[in-house]
Design an enzyme around this catalytic site. Sequence first.
Site, PDB file in Angstrom:
ATOM      1  CB  SER A  55      -0.956  -0.071   1.202  1.00 65.25           C
ATOM      2  OG  SER A  55      -1.896   0.946   1.143  1.00 65.25           O
ATOM      3  CG  ASP A  85      -7.880  -1.997  -3.150  1.00 70.51           C
ATOM      4  OD1 ASP A  85      -8.473  -1.196  -2.404  1.00 70.51           O
ATOM      5  OD2 ASP A  85      -6.658  -2.194  -3.097  1.00 70.51           O
ATOM      6  CG  HIS A 111      -5.965  -1.638   0.233  1.00 70.39           C
ATOM      7  ND1 HIS A 111      -5.486  -1.307  -1.018  1.00 70.39           N
ATOM      8  CD2 HIS A 111      -5.117  -1.040   1.117  1.00 70.39           C
ATOM      9  CE1 HIS A 111      -4.409  -0.545  -0.890  1.00 70.39           C
ATOM     10  NE2 HIS A 111      -4.167  -0.380   0.393  1.00 70.39           N
TER      11      HIS A 111
HETATM   12  C1  MLT Z   1      -1.356   6.114   0.024  1.00 74.39           C
HETATM   13  O1  MLT Z   1      -1.632   7.151   0.575  1.00 74.39           O
HETATM   14  O2  MLT Z   1      -0.199   5.756  -0.186  1.00 74.39           O
HETATM   15  C2  MLT Z   1      -2.515   5.301  -0.410  1.00 74.39           C
HETATM   16  O3  MLT Z   1      -3.696   5.998  -0.155  1.00 74.39           O
HETATM   17  C3  MLT Z   1      -2.523   3.961   0.226  1.00 74.39           C
HETATM   18  C4  MLT Z   1      -2.741   4.067   1.696  1.00 74.39           C
HETATM   19  O4  MLT Z   1      -1.799   4.241   2.407  1.00 74.39           O
HETATM   20  O5  MLT Z   1      -3.896   3.951   2.126  1.00 74.39           O
END
Ligand code: MLT
Length: 199
Positions: free
Chosen positions: A100, A149, A180
């Site tokens: 992520s 997701d 996710h």
């Molecule tokens: C991010 O900010 O890198 C993306 O939104 C993924 C997350 O951290 O939720």
Amino acid sequence: MIHQFIQGTTETTFVLLHGTGGTEQDLIPLAKELNADANILTLRGDVLENGMSRFFRRHAEGVLDLEDLKKQTERFLAFLDEAAVKCGVDRDKMIPLGYSNGANLIGSALYRQNAFNASLLFHPMVPDRSLTLPSLSGANVFISAGERDPICPKTETEELTSTLRTAGADVELFYHGGGHELRMEEVEAARTWVASFLG
Ligand code: MLT
């Protein structure tokens, strides 16, 4: 950068980058599943969002702060060069693995430099659409994503994959049927992919 180094018994070093709100401990079990013998250099993001650790700022969920992303990507790449010397490991044998927010930092590095021979991005987004990618010939990338997701829609995963492929990267893409969250089936797919490099 806040980090921990765990010495292994091979020349490969996994570089671990957690998701928002995580710590440097989160992905250690995953790295060990992929290859139990590799060194591990695991990082904790020092950008705080309501007390949650991240690797760069964002304006809102899914809206990345592109200026900070650039700055933090440069800092990350410089850190790896220094860490390789300090830890006595081969920089060219570093394999970053991120989930992520951590995967987005690795994606941002790939959009700017042919920085890694191999990297694993679990549930990444498109880091910055304004960039023209360098040649990524020789870069091997594993991407996994959830088909449903809400944070990273399938269209965005497809865009990221095709942009990296157009730049010359060899990308393996794996989907699970969920969102996710990290699932065992993608860990297994990643393990098979890693084994094709490391044996
Ligand atoms: C991010 O900010 O890198 C993306 O939104 C993924 C997350 O951290 O939720």
